[in-house]
Design a protein around this motif. Structure first.
Motif, mmCIF file in Angstrom:
data_model
loop_
_atom_site.group_PDB
_atom_site.id
_atom_site.type_symbol
_atom_site.label_atom_id
_atom_site.label_comp_id
_atom_site.label_asym_id
_atom_site.label_seq_id
_atom_site.Cartn_x
_atom_site.Cartn_y
_atom_site.Cartn_z
ATOM 1 N N ASN A 181 -53.344 -21.727 10.935
ATOM 2 C CA ASN A 181 -53.236 -23.172 10.969
ATOM 3 C C ASN A 181 -53.281 -23.680 12.395
ATOM 4 O O ASN A 181 -53.075 -22.919 13.340
ATOM 5 C CB ASN A 181 -51.972 -23.665 10.237
ATOM 6 N N THR A 207 -59.172 -35.633 18.139
ATOM 7 C CA THR A 207 -60.618 -35.574 18.310
ATOM 8 C C THR A 207 -61.066 -36.652 19.287
ATOM 9 O O THR A 207 -60.333 -37.609 19.553
ATOM 10 C CB THR A 207 -61.324 -35.749 16.960
ATOM 11 N N ASP A 262 -51.384 -30.824 15.326
ATOM 12 C CA ASP A 262 -51.524 -31.948 16.263
ATOM 13 C C ASP A 262 -52.877 -31.923 16.959
ATOM 14 O O ASP A 262 -52.964 -31.869 18.195
ATOM 15 C CB ASP A 262 -50.380 -31.933 17.282
ATOM 16 N N GLN A 266 -66.790 -32.520 11.552
ATOM 17 C CA GLN A 266 -65.649 -32.225 10.697
ATOM 18 C C GLN A 266 -64.831 -31.098 11.319
ATOM 19 O O GLN A 266 -65.356 -30.061 11.687
ATOM 20 C CB GLN A 266 -66.127 -31.807 9.308
ATOM 21 N N GLN A 301 -62.404 -28.050 11.202
ATOM 22 C CA GLN A 301 -61.988 -27.039 10.238
ATOM 23 C C GLN A 301 -61.645 -25.742 10.937
ATOM 24 O O GLN A 301 -62.019 -25.510 12.080
ATOM 25 C CB GLN A 301 -63.068 -26.790 9.190
ATOM 26 N N SER A 317 -59.068 -40.030 16.553
ATOM 27 C CA SER A 317 -58.367 -39.693 15.315
ATOM 28 C C SER A 317 -57.557 -38.414 15.514
ATOM 29 O O SER A 317 -57.814 -37.639 16.438
ATOM 30 C CB SER A 317 -59.345 -39.525 14.161
ATOM 31 N N SER A 318 -56.578 -38.216 14.655
ATOM 32 C CA SER A 318 -55.716 -37.042 14.794
ATOM 33 C C SER A 318 -55.471 -36.397 13.439
ATOM 34 O O SER A 318 -55.569 -37.041 12.394
ATOM 35 C CB SER A 318 -54.386 -37.435 15.435
ATOM 36 N N HIS A 319 -55.164 -35.110 13.495
ATOM 37 C CA HIS A 319 -54.830 -34.332 12.302
ATOM 38 C C HIS A 319 -53.487 -33.675 12.559
ATOM 39 O O HIS A 319 -53.352 -32.945 13.543
ATOM 40 C CB HIS A 319 -55.898 -33.267 12.032
ATOM 41 N N ARG A 320 -52.523 -33.927 11.708
ATOM 42 C CA ARG A 320 -51.199 -33.359 11.934
ATOM 43 C C ARG A 320 -51.253 -31.838 11.792
ATOM 44 O O ARG A 320 -50.685 -31.109 12.591
ATOM 45 C CB ARG A 320 -50.203 -33.925 10.939
ATOM 46 N N GLN A 321 -51.938 -31.371 10.764
ATOM 47 C CA GLN A 321 -52.002 -29.929 10.540
ATOM 48 C C GLN A 321 -53.185 -29.618 9.627
ATOM 49 O O GLN A 321 -53.399 -30.318 8.645
ATOM 50 C CB GLN A 321 -50.713 -29.429 9.894
ATOM 51 N N ILE A 322 -53.924 -28.600 9.951
ATOM 52 C CA ILE A 322 -54.975 -28.130 9.053
ATOM 53 C C ILE A 322 -54.817 -26.634 8.865
ATOM 54 O O ILE A 322 -54.239 -25.941 9.710
ATOM 55 C CB ILE A 322 -56.393 -28.459 9.558
#
Length: 122
Positions: free
Chosen positions: A96, A102, A99, A1, A3, A106-111
């Protein structure tokens, strides 16, 4: 995960210094950059500083010359050095990352991190 974990919040007197850190944990292939934002009581969240994966930096006018953002790419960690602190710097500081890709594609725009409180007062 994937984070973000922040640390370093606390209290400091005006004119003092403090430092914050933020680590992007999990299996990370790449990300475009990391940044710090802050939200003071009764105000909207505002950008403080960002640093790209290439090391370029941008600062809010209110912190230029006082705050420094840096990174350790081997640790996926960003740091914020806060100098010459003023009472108006009191806020919850949020980290934060944008872009994020992983290894599984998969991708995460913003965390966002959970936020850490910095209080500047006598």
């Amino acid at each position: 995960q994937v984070q973000l974990v922040e640390s370093g919040g606390g209290s400091v007197q005006p004119g003092g210094s403090h430092s914050l850190s933020c680590t992007l944990s999990g299996s990370i292939l790449s990300f475009a950059g990391m940044g710090w934002h802050r939200q003071a009581p009764g105000k909207t969240r505002e950008l403080v500083a960002v640093i790209t994966s290439g090391g370029s930096t941008v600062y809010a006018d209110s912190v230029k010359g006082r705050f420094t953002i840096s990174r350790d790419p081997d640790k996926n960690t960003a740091y914020l050095q806060l100098n010459s602190l003023k009472p108006e710097d009191t806020a919850v500081y949020y980290c934060n990352a944008v872009d994020i890709v992983t290894p599984d594609g998969s991708s995460h725009r913003q965390i966002w991190g959970q936020g850490t409180l910095v209080t500047v007062s006598l």
